[in-house]
Enzyme design. Structure first.
Site, short mmCIF file in Angstrom:
data_model
loop_
_atom_site.label_atom_id
_atom_site.label_comp_id
_atom_site.label_asym_id
_atom_site.label_seq_id
_atom_site.Cartn_x
_atom_site.Cartn_y
_atom_site.Cartn_z
N TYR A 180 -3.79 4.04 -6.08
CA TYR A 180 -4.21 3.28 -6.83
C TYR A 180 -4.96 2.46 -7.05
O TYR A 180 -4.57 2.07 -5.83
CB TYR A 180 -3.29 3.45 -8.29
CG TYR A 180 -2.03 2.83 -7.74
CD1 TYR A 180 -1.04 3.19 -7.45
CD2 TYR A 180 -2.65 0.96 -8.57
CE1 TYR A 180 0.28 1.94 -7.47
CE2 TYR A 180 -1.51 -0.04 -8.73
CZ TYR A 180 -0.02 0.05 -7.86
OH TYR A 180 0.43 -0.74 -7.54
N CYS A 181 -5.61 1.76 -7.58
CA CYS A 181 -6.68 0.33 -7.53
C CYS A 181 -6.36 0.20 -8.83
O CYS A 181 -6.01 -0.23 -9.29
CB CYS A 181 -7.97 0.46 -6.84
SG CYS A 181 -8.81 2.42 -7.43
N ARG A 182 -8.03 -0.37 -8.87
CA ARG A 182 -7.88 -1.17 -10.40
C ARG A 182 -8.56 -0.96 -11.71
O ARG A 182 -8.49 -1.34 -12.60
CB ARG A 182 -9.25 -2.46 -9.97
CG ARG A 182 -8.57 -3.51 -8.47
CD ARG A 182 -9.68 -4.34 -7.97
NE ARG A 182 -9.74 -5.14 -7.26
CZ ARG A 182 -10.37 -5.83 -6.14
NH1 ARG A 182 -11.39 -5.37 -6.13
NH2 ARG A 182 -10.02 -6.38 -5.77
N LEU A 210 -4.14 -0.62 -12.22
CA LEU A 210 -3.22 -0.80 -12.89
C LEU A 210 -2.83 -1.21 -13.92
O LEU A 210 -1.92 -1.28 -14.44
CB LEU A 210 -2.65 -2.21 -11.29
CG LEU A 210 -1.04 -2.82 -12.34
CD1 LEU A 210 -0.02 -2.38 -11.70
CD2 LEU A 210 -0.71 -4.10 -11.53
#
Lengths: 249, 249
Positions: A180-182, A210
């Site tokens: 996962y990232c932004r 997130l």
DNA sequence: ACTGTTATCCATAGTTCCGTGGAATATAGG
DNA sequence: CCTATATTCCACGGAACTATGGATAACAGT
């Protein structure tokens, strides 16, 4: 500055809304705000991240502060900016959603920038929670370390995309990876997944990033040693390598 | 216009978001968008409602169209503009929410503009549904008739604020009134409630307005409503007999 | 065809915004 | 006190935005 509100015309109300609008007219300001929704940063770090001159960056931040969308904290000689509350993150999220829904160009850009892994199915938050409980996945946070430090999914391993190739051996080949990232507009996780698949690993992206995880009310840990994880025991300890990212500023 | 996206830099992405941001820099454009979230209107009607010259209004609408936030429909010699989808309304809603959360001035303006009725408790959507089922409330739509025609709560009575005083006798003094309007930033309902209370009637505002009602997935009626608007037996059962009324996406 | 209505296009003048260097401010450490 | 670092303030030239009146285009009715 101006707290005087006398000629209470209805127009004043929309003028106030426009104060916020003013922040999101400029691409760089949106970029800055996006960064600040992930973690607080100094002016210098923001200038570095966006490729702006320092003075320009500061000016943009002043505009954002006037609109009360960011707040500051001073530490010695430097000033740390952060998003002023959860509502701000929700707003930039809404902006991104609207853009993806209405502007075909956004999808085009994401497709052209993103690797072809974009076509793959994403893992839902609820699915991840289940899988994590049974412990057969590695949750991978591929954002820069500062952002991981500022908040991450409990049990996630920090492995910034830029170091992924070099540290591939830290991952257990037997477990599926969920990266996962932004958020939906960020391409770190898709790129990571593409890289991992090229090496024969099983990997998928988490839906959103997130900020959305946080907004969904799910637990967020703020140190490398996941201690605030209330119910989630962690998503498979993977290895102990996560401890690396301790290193405080 | 420009569909070419070649130099796929990451900056392009934020430039696209800024296209949308551009719409909400200008107070009048926000006002226009807000109006269009309630009902479609001709350019002339929009100019009238906002107090702008016709050409200026048209120019603003072009900006909004370039951002794909509005769509048009031609009917004879006039052009009707409307919000381009539910996401747009959600976005302006988010903008308003953020402004109320972060800008103290907005609350101040609402307080100074609004009557002192603003301190009263509002009726939640679920409570209204219950009360309506038992039939002991009048649901009052105090927006202009065009907006009522474009969509309203099933069973609601149309009584624009401007006609409220003149048509007070149409209301059953034995029933409590629940008034609603455009949303949290709109003052039509609070003013109506103040007026009604001054006459000794029991009256409260609904939380939020029609757009939020719609976004909550609750039924919306769209019949064109004859000029009388009084006919409907107050507070009819809210379960949507009103049909789906296809039309408009 | 002619006319009136409605909306868009265009050129213009006044205003605001943007990026930039250079000066000023605030803090930490000799 | 003096220096170094990080940030903000200021002034300025160039670009973009806004409002407006006049011209143009699309359409309906006679």
């Amino acid at each position: 500055m101006e707290y005087r509100i006398q000629a209470s015309d209805r127009a004043d109300l929309y003028e106030q809304l426009a104060r916020i609008g003013k922040v999101v007219v400029h691409p760089k300001r949106i970029e800055l705000l996006d960064l600040l929704c992930q973690a607080e940063r100094s002016v210098e770090a923001l200038a570095e991240a966006t490729g702006l001159k320092l003075t320009t960056t500061s000016a943009h931040l002043q505009v954002m502060r006037q609109a009360r969308l960011v707040e500051t904290r001073r530490e010695g000689t430097r000033v740390y900016y952060r998003a002023a509350g959860e509502e701000v993150c929700r707003f930039v999220g809404a902006l991104g959603d609207l853009a993806r829904a209405r502007l075909a160009e956004v999808d085009q850009i994401l497709r052209s920038l993103g690797t072809d892994a974009s076509g793959t199915e994403r893992v839902s938050r609820t699915e991840l929670l289940e899988r994590a409980r049974s412990g057969d996945v590695v949750v991978l946070d591929v954002r820069p370390v500062e952002e991981y430090a500022a908040g991450h999914i409990p049990g996630a391993v920090s492995l910034p995309l830029e170091h992924l190739e070099a540290r591939l051996d830290e991952l257990d080949p037997g477990l599926e990876v969920v990266a996962y990232c932004r958020g939906p507009l960020c391409l770190l996780a898709p790129e990571a997944v593409a890289t991992l698949r090229a090496r024969g690993l099983r990997a998928r992206c988490l839906e959103d990033g997130l900020p959305e995880w946080r907004q969904a009310g799910l637990p967020v840990a703020t140190h490398s040693a996941g201690c605030s994880g209330r119910d989630t025991p962690a998503a498979a300890p993977a290895d102990g390598h996560e401890a690396r990212s301790g290193r405080r500023r």
